[in-house]
Design an enzyme around this catalytic site. Structure first.
Site, PDB file in Angstrom:
ATOM      1  N   GLY A 166      -2.540  -4.152  -5.408  1.00  0.00           N
ATOM      2  CA  GLY A 166      -1.878  -3.617  -4.217  1.00  0.00           C
ATOM      3  C   GLY A 166      -1.267  -2.263  -4.537  1.00  0.00           C
ATOM      4  O   GLY A 166      -1.736  -1.552  -5.437  1.00  0.00           O
ATOM      5  N   ARG A 167      -0.211  -1.937  -3.819  1.00  0.00           N
ATOM      6  CA  ARG A 167       0.401  -0.610  -3.990  1.00  0.00           C
ATOM      7  C   ARG A 167       0.815  -0.356  -5.440  1.00  0.00           C
ATOM      8  O   ARG A 167       0.531   0.694  -6.015  1.00  0.00           O
ATOM      9  CB  ARG A 167       1.641  -0.481  -3.091  1.00  0.00           C
ATOM     10  CG  ARG A 167       1.328  -0.282  -1.630  1.00  0.00           C
ATOM     11  CD  ARG A 167       2.612  -0.303  -0.800  1.00  0.00           C
ATOM     12  NE  ARG A 167       3.200  -1.629  -0.814  1.00  0.00           N
ATOM     13  CZ  ARG A 167       3.362  -2.401   0.279  1.00  0.00           C
ATOM     14  NH1 ARG A 167       3.028  -1.951   1.450  1.00  0.00           N
ATOM     15  NH2 ARG A 167       3.865  -3.599   0.171  1.00  0.00           N
ATOM     16  N   ILE A 168       1.520  -1.333  -6.037  1.00  0.00           N
ATOM     17  CA  ILE A 168       2.048  -1.101  -7.381  1.00  0.00           C
ATOM     18  C   ILE A 168       0.924  -1.145  -8.413  1.00  0.00           C
ATOM     19  O   ILE A 168       0.863  -0.308  -9.315  1.00  0.00           O
ATOM     20  CB  ILE A 168       3.181  -2.100  -7.714  1.00  0.00           C
ATOM     21  CG1 ILE A 168       4.332  -1.939  -6.697  1.00  0.00           C
ATOM     22  CG2 ILE A 168       3.704  -1.881  -9.131  1.00  0.00           C
ATOM     23  CD1 ILE A 168       5.421  -3.004  -6.794  1.00  0.00           C
ATOM     24  N   GLU A 211      16.057 -16.392 -13.376  1.00  0.00           N
ATOM     25  CA  GLU A 211      16.742 -15.141 -13.708  1.00  0.00           C
ATOM     26  C   GLU A 211      18.230 -15.290 -13.486  1.00  0.00           C
ATOM     27  O   GLU A 211      18.622 -15.694 -12.394  1.00  0.00           O
ATOM     28  CB  GLU A 211      16.206 -14.003 -12.834  1.00  0.00           C
ATOM     29  CG  GLU A 211      14.841 -13.540 -13.272  1.00  0.00           C
ATOM     30  CD  GLU A 211      14.320 -12.360 -12.470  1.00  0.00           C
ATOM     31  OE1 GLU A 211      15.094 -11.768 -11.682  1.00  0.00           O
ATOM     32  OE2 GLU A 211      13.149 -12.037 -12.610  1.00  0.00           O
ATOM     33  N   ARG A 251       6.880 -11.265 -10.698  1.00  0.00           N
ATOM     34  CA  ARG A 251       7.866 -12.333 -10.629  1.00  0.00           C
ATOM     35  C   ARG A 251       7.685 -13.228 -11.844  1.00  0.00           C
ATOM     36  O   ARG A 251       6.548 -13.491 -12.261  1.00  0.00           O
ATOM     37  CB  ARG A 251       7.709 -13.163  -9.342  1.00  0.00           C
ATOM     38  CG  ARG A 251       8.214 -12.481  -8.083  1.00  0.00           C
ATOM     39  CD  ARG A 251       9.731 -12.295  -8.084  1.00  0.00           C
ATOM     40  NE  ARG A 251      10.221 -11.685  -6.853  1.00  0.00           N
ATOM     41  CZ  ARG A 251      10.387 -10.378  -6.665  1.00  0.00           C
ATOM     42  NH1 ARG A 251      10.084  -9.528  -7.632  1.00  0.00           N
ATOM     43  NH2 ARG A 251      10.850  -9.928  -5.518  1.00  0.00           N
ATOM     44  N   HIS A 296      15.109  -7.297 -14.926  1.00  0.00           N
ATOM     45  CA  HIS A 296      14.580  -7.052 -13.568  1.00  0.00           C
ATOM     46  C   HIS A 296      15.027  -5.684 -13.028  1.00  0.00           C
ATOM     47  O   HIS A 296      15.793  -5.599 -12.064  1.00  0.00           O
ATOM     48  CB  HIS A 296      15.002  -8.178 -12.606  1.00  0.00           C
ATOM     49  CG  HIS A 296      14.081  -8.295 -11.416  1.00  0.00           C
ATOM     50  ND1 HIS A 296      13.798  -9.482 -10.788  1.00  0.00           N
ATOM     51  CD2 HIS A 296      13.379  -7.354 -10.743  1.00  0.00           C
ATOM     52  CE1 HIS A 296      12.959  -9.266  -9.772  1.00  0.00           C
ATOM     53  NE2 HIS A 296      12.692  -7.979  -9.728  1.00  0.00           N
TER      54      HIS A 296
HETATM   55  C1  GLV Z   1      11.920  -6.493  -6.644  1.00  0.00           C
HETATM   56  O1  GLV Z   1      11.573  -7.280  -7.478  1.00  0.00           O
HETATM   57  C2  GLV Z   1      11.420  -6.430  -5.319  1.00  0.00           C
HETATM   58  O2  GLV Z   1      10.723  -7.347  -4.855  1.00  0.00           O
HETATM   59  O3  GLV Z   1      11.747  -5.441  -4.640  1.00  0.00           O
END
Ligand code: GLV
Ligand code: GLV
Length: 304
Positions: free
Chosen positions: A154-156, A251, A222, A270
């Site tokens: 996806g985007r990331i 977390e 995640r 995170h």
């Molecule tokens: C961070 O983990 C987000 O989902 O923005």
């Protein structure tokens, strides 16, 4: 004018825009409100700006009968029961795009740090173990020209691929390659899928076995996308070379968790979106979502 509850102080000045239109209460604790406290705070509230630390489930929604708009201060929505919010006609907004580059930068920083063993080298330098220039110590893996497997394009994931091209890496992803094959042929594996029932423990013991013994695993998505117990075992037995993770399950890991003692594992708390620019833009998007939702307009950045 509606009542809005904001579960943490968020950076940037966009909250002022929300304050000029609505009655806003910001939780000022150093830790998120406990679920029972949050439920009580929501009794009269129409709008909620919450973080990924808050679980938006039936118990929470039952205690918020007037709630009509939720702005999640994140791009992920695994903390929110979207079926329930939809069934109750509550709009949910997220903060996409503005954190893409920051998160991709962190994924690459983790990849480089793990490849070149920066945590060990830095600890040794500070600890007095740097006595001379070492020809055969602190040796890591070459990133230039390595094979990168991106899980989730996806985007990331795509932003990570752009960086990898600058390092002349061979880039493949689950958009073009079957996951098992991708794991088997990659020097570096970076995870960029949302957490859903389908991706929970996607990287389990069997998946880790498919990876190369020299491979580095990076996770900025995640924590629960990886079976953490299996990852700890794989690192202890040398099944993979190293991992660098920005996310864990849960977390934070509790004190004494074996994750803090696992060799060749770099853990950061995170911080994927933790640049001043990204966090300020996230506040802007969350405020835009809430302002729209509370006015009955479609949110500009809806979930899903
Ligand atoms: C961070 O983990 C987000 O989902 O923005
Ligand atoms: C390393 O510092 C080198 O000069 O090769």
């Amino acid at each position: 004018m509606a009542r809005v509850f904001v579960t943490r102080a968020v950076p940037g000045d966009a909250l002022e825009r929300l304050r000029s239109a609505h009655e806003v209460r910001v939780w000022d604790g150093a830790l998120p409100p406990e679920p029972a406290v949050l439920r009580e705070a929501l009794a009269e509230v129409e709008g909620l700006l919450c973080l990924l630390t808050e679980r938006v489930d039936a118990a929470l929604l039952d205690s918020a009968p007037r709630l009509r708009a939720i702005a999640n201060y994140a791009v992920g929505t695994d903390n929110i029961d979207l079926e329930l919010t939809a069934a109750r006609g509550i709009g949910v907004g997220v903060t996409p795009d503005v954190l893409t580059e920051a998160t991709a930068d962190l994924a690459f920083a983790l990849l480089l740090a793990a490849a070149r063993r920066l945590p060990q080298a830095a600890a040794d330098a500070r600890g007095g173990a740097w006595r001379t220039w070492e020809p055969a110590r602190w040796l890591g893996a070459e990133v230039d020209g390595g094979a990168l497997g991106i899980v989730g394009f996806g985007r990331i994931g795509r932003a990570v691929a752009r960086r990898a091209h600058g390092f002349r890496m061979t880039v493949r992803s689950t958009a073009d390659t079957d996951l098992d094959e991708l794991l088997a042929c990659s020097d570096y594996v970076s995870l960029h899928v949302p957490l859903t029932p389908r991706t929970r423990h996607l990287i389990d013991a069997a998946a880790l076995k498919r990876m190369r013994p020299t491979a580095v695993l990076v996770n900025t998505s995640r924590g629960a996308v990886i079976d953490q117990r299996a990852l700890i075992d794989a690192l202890r037995s040398g099944e993979i070379a190293a991992a660098a993770i920005d996310v864990t399950d849960p977390e934070p890991p509790p004190p004494g968790d074996p994750i803090y003692e696992t060799p060749n594992l770099l853990v950061v708390p995170h911080i994927g979106s933790a640049t001043r620019a990204a966090r300020a833009r996230m506040t802007e998007l969350a405020v835009e979502n809430l302002l729209a939702g509370l006015e009955g307009r479609p949110m500009p950045h809806p979930a899903g």
